[in-house]
Design a protein around this motif. Structure first.
Motif, short mmCIF file in Angstrom:
data_model
loop_
_atom_site.label_atom_id
_atom_site.label_comp_id
_atom_site.label_asym_id
_atom_site.label_seq_id
_atom_site.Cartn_x
_atom_site.Cartn_y
_atom_site.Cartn_z
N VAL A 22 0.81 -1.23 0.00
CA VAL A 22 0.00 0.00 0.00
C VAL A 22 0.84 1.27 0.00
O VAL A 22 0.34 2.34 -0.31
CB VAL A 22 -0.99 0.02 1.18
N TRP A 23 2.12 1.17 0.36
CA TRP A 23 2.98 2.35 0.47
C TRP A 23 3.04 3.19 -0.81
O TRP A 23 2.92 4.41 -0.75
CB TRP A 23 4.37 1.96 0.93
N VAL A 60 3.65 12.14 0.83
CA VAL A 60 4.38 11.92 2.07
C VAL A 60 5.40 10.81 1.86
O VAL A 60 5.08 9.76 1.31
CB VAL A 60 3.42 11.54 3.22
N ALA A 61 6.61 11.06 2.27
CA ALA A 61 7.66 10.05 2.18
C ALA A 61 8.19 9.76 3.58
O ALA A 61 7.91 10.50 4.51
CB ALA A 61 8.79 10.54 1.28
N ALA A 62 8.92 8.70 3.73
CA ALA A 62 9.51 8.33 5.02
C ALA A 62 11.02 8.37 4.90
O ALA A 62 11.65 7.35 4.64
CB ALA A 62 9.03 6.96 5.45
N ARG A 94 20.07 9.53 8.02
CA ARG A 94 20.59 10.09 6.77
C ARG A 94 20.16 11.54 6.59
O ARG A 94 20.90 12.38 6.10
CB ARG A 94 20.13 9.24 5.58
N TRP A 95 18.93 11.86 7.01
CA TRP A 95 18.42 13.22 6.91
C TRP A 95 19.22 14.17 7.81
O TRP A 95 19.55 15.28 7.41
CB TRP A 95 16.94 13.23 7.30
N LEU A 96 19.58 13.70 9.01
CA LEU A 96 20.31 14.55 9.96
C LEU A 96 21.80 14.62 9.67
O LEU A 96 22.41 15.67 9.84
CB LEU A 96 20.10 14.05 11.39
N THR A 97 22.40 13.50 9.26
CA THR A 97 23.86 13.44 9.15
C THR A 97 24.38 13.22 7.73
O THR A 97 25.57 13.41 7.50
CB THR A 97 24.41 12.29 10.02
N CYS A 151 18.63 1.50 5.69
CA CYS A 151 18.32 2.30 4.51
C CYS A 151 18.10 1.38 3.32
O CYS A 151 18.82 0.41 3.13
CB CYS A 151 19.46 3.28 4.20
N GLY A 152 17.09 1.69 2.56
CA GLY A 152 16.77 0.89 1.38
C GLY A 152 15.77 -0.22 1.63
O GLY A 152 15.32 -0.86 0.69
#
Length: 133
Positions: free
Chosen positions: A24-25, A34-36, A41-44, A51-52
């Motif tokens: 369903v994603w 909307v993504a997740a 990774r977003w912060l650093t 990841c992946g």
């Protein structure tokens, strides 16, 4: 009465949930935008060992095994464990297999070390895949 699940059954139930969510994603992200993102990774800028997995799960649900492997090979193990869990849960529900036996502390430690090594291998894979040095 609540029945205890074995470690493979627990991982398999997690895998069933992940693969169910992966069906369903794409519709959710397509409809809402909307993504997740990976918080690490977003912060650093450094990917985490997981990841992946979302990309890999979606690819696997669509039948793209190569794409799933390229995103994160761990998803293939999780999917295989999900299939195993369905078999185990069915066999236990029908009485073909007895309830699981609790693991010894030794086996719990070994499983913990194996999970840690798998996470490190996954992290090395992600760092290489994304070109982070």
């Amino acid at each position: 009465m609540r029945r205890n699940l074995s470690v493979p059954e627990r991982l398999g139930v997690l895998g069933i949930g992940v693969l169910s969510a992966a069906t369903v994603w794409p519709a959710v992200t397509g409809a809402t935008g909307v993504a997740a993102p990976c918080p690490l990774r977003w912060l650093t800028g450094v990917p985490c060992p997981g990841c992946g997995l979302t990309t890999g799960a979606v690819a696997l649900v669509r039948g793209d095994v190569g794409g799933a492997f390229a995103a994160n090979p761990v998803i293939l193990g999780l999917a295989a464990t999900a299939v195993l869990a369905v078999v185990l849960l069915t066999a236990r529900a029908t009485g073909a297999l007895p309830p699981p036996v609790a693991w010894s502390d030794r086996w719990r430690r070994r499983t913990g070390w194996a999970a840690a090594l798998l996470a490190l291998a996954s992290w090395a894979f992600q760092l290489n895949r994304l070109g982070v040095s």
